[in-house]
Design a protein around this motif. Sequence first.
Motif, PDB file in Angstrom:
ATOM      1  N   TYR A 111       0.799  -1.227   0.000  1.00  0.00           N
ATOM      2  CA  TYR A 111       0.000   0.000   0.000  1.00  0.00           C
ATOM      3  C   TYR A 111       0.832   1.278   0.000  1.00  0.00           C
ATOM      4  O   TYR A 111       0.282   2.371  -0.145  1.00  0.00           O
ATOM      5  N   LEU A 115      -0.753   4.677  -1.616  1.00  0.00           N
ATOM      6  CA  LEU A 115      -1.022   5.730  -0.630  1.00  0.00           C
ATOM      7  C   LEU A 115      -0.210   6.984  -0.951  1.00  0.00           C
ATOM      8  O   LEU A 115      -0.689   8.105  -0.763  1.00  0.00           O
ATOM      9  N   ASN A 119      -1.828  10.677  -1.707  1.00  0.00           N
ATOM     10  CA  ASN A 119      -1.378  11.908  -1.054  1.00  0.00           C
ATOM     11  C   ASN A 119      -0.872  12.929  -2.060  1.00  0.00           C
ATOM     12  O   ASN A 119      -1.005  14.138  -1.833  1.00  0.00           O
ATOM     13  N   VAL A 149      -8.505  10.649   4.086  1.00  0.00           N
ATOM     14  CA  VAL A 149      -8.459   9.440   4.924  1.00  0.00           C
ATOM     15  C   VAL A 149      -9.448   8.399   4.410  1.00  0.00           C
ATOM     16  O   VAL A 149      -9.136   7.200   4.346  1.00  0.00           O
ATOM     17  N   SER A 152      -7.980   6.754   1.443  1.00  0.00           N
ATOM     18  CA  SER A 152      -6.885   5.852   1.811  1.00  0.00           C
ATOM     19  C   SER A 152      -7.409   4.561   2.430  1.00  0.00           C
ATOM     20  O   SER A 152      -6.982   3.461   2.065  1.00  0.00           O
ATOM     21  N   LEU A 153      -8.349   4.691   3.376  1.00  0.00           N
ATOM     22  CA  LEU A 153      -8.905   3.501   4.020  1.00  0.00           C
ATOM     23  C   LEU A 153      -9.810   2.731   3.065  1.00  0.00           C
ATOM     24  O   LEU A 153      -9.896   1.501   3.127  1.00  0.00           O
ATOM     25  N   THR A 273      -8.825   8.809  12.460  1.00  0.00           N
ATOM     26  CA  THR A 273      -7.590   9.064  11.716  1.00  0.00           C
ATOM     27  C   THR A 273      -7.564  10.489  11.169  1.00  0.00           C
ATOM     28  O   THR A 273      -6.506  11.139  11.157  1.00  0.00           O
ATOM     29  N   GLU A 419      -1.028   5.060   7.223  1.00  0.00           N
ATOM     30  CA  GLU A 419      -1.724   6.192   6.603  1.00  0.00           C
ATOM     31  C   GLU A 419      -1.188   7.527   7.131  1.00  0.00           C
ATOM     32  O   GLU A 419      -0.869   8.441   6.363  1.00  0.00           O
ATOM     33  N   SER A 423       1.009  10.359   5.043  1.00  0.00           N
ATOM     34  CA  SER A 423       0.427  11.690   4.815  1.00  0.00           C
ATOM     35  C   SER A 423       1.289  12.795   5.406  1.00  0.00           C
ATOM     36  O   SER A 423       1.539  13.819   4.756  1.00  0.00           O
TER      37      SER A 423
END
Length: 464
Positions: A111, A115, A119, A149, A152-153, A273, A419, A423
Amino acid sequence: MPGGEFYDASIFDYAAAMRNRYGDIFIMPGMFGRKDWVTTFSTKDIETVFRSEGTWPERDFFPSITYFRTHKRPDVYGESVGLISAQAESWGKMRSAVNPIFMQPKGLKTYYEPLSNINNEFIERIKEIRDARTLEVPDDFMEEISRLVFESLGLVAFDRPMGLISRNRDNPDALTLFQNTKQTFRYTFELDIKPSMWKYISTPTFRKMMRLLDDILMLSQKMIKDTEDSLEKRRQAGEEVNGNSMLQRMLKVDPKLAVIMSMDVLLAGVDATSNLLSAVLLCLAKNPEKQAKLREELMKIMPTKDTLLNDETMKDMPYLRAVIKEALRYYPNGLGTLRTCPADITLSGYHVPKGSHVALGFNVLLRDNEYYPQADKFLPERWLRDPQTGKKTPISAFSYLPFGFGPRMCIGRRLVDLEIETSVAKLIRNFQVEFNYDASRPYKTFVFMEPAIPFRFKFTDIDQ
């Protein structure tokens, strides 16, 4: 309630006031069908509860969600009501099944690159929405952070991009799921934390909550089916597919459990988060010397702004991790956690019978000078070894538990770490972040922290 002493106060402020008034242990009387809560702030008591919780710790924290899963939709959930709601052996079986997927770092390596790209899209979004003159983002920037977030999740939960940051901001299914996920904890606060009659009569908020949870379930099922259909088409076309993603591994274990875990990743992860990321940015904005020190570390790992992060480069970032740990201490997320005692125990000399609910208020200790000298200062260095002695500052183990402790500690901890680290690294490498407004009380607390002020951060591009 309106007119009450703690109306509109945060749980954190309420707990601190009660601790000053009654000491490190007291009973919060239950009402409207809720049991009394024994509340303790003693690290010895907190350790006693955790050490005696057994193999299957119990925590009755979200009864409204549990009610939906056991009474409204047993056709879907059956015995698999999810880690949020399950107890005893049922919880133990689910946790054992998903632990290897969520708790092993090697499963997260794939990931880093996606990710990083998410970002990168967020960085472009900041440049797009910030004021050309002041370089400040709009009042509603917290929603942009939440979209980052969620994106990302969602990549982990549904194995697919949502596009909510910029490419497909009005994606109807993703947008509805995003909004419903955020609304769930507003209703949870009304139903399960504040006094509510929903266990006796069907209140308007309770009915809204049941409809909301039904919508989240149906959307999650649809998204996973769409992902499976898309992957199958790619396989048939001879394309290479990542069969080692977290969703794919969950589907192999149990398709029903995969849907539930994907929902719970979003329910438990998006608000918490998002608030953590805003807290890290706020701490760094208000402490520019710490931000400069972090950027110095990042420049060694990321020689260019668009350097892709991977598991090798991310290994050597001690100051980044210290910054995040200190932000979690400086702006603690809520009160602590709950446990149901599996047997009689003694807390602070008092007999607490089996079946009692105990609120462990360790987060209140995070701003206590007795546990954290200069607690009102943002000092990431407190988490690092002294460069001269090589020793770390001793920290009371049962005062700092942002992800809980023991078998029932947060299963998404490594995912949140990944995450947030990604970020913060990307943002601080690209921007000098400032916040030129009062930040003395930036958060209020519902189930988790909530912004109490607009986060009009100033993002100035880093030259090199």
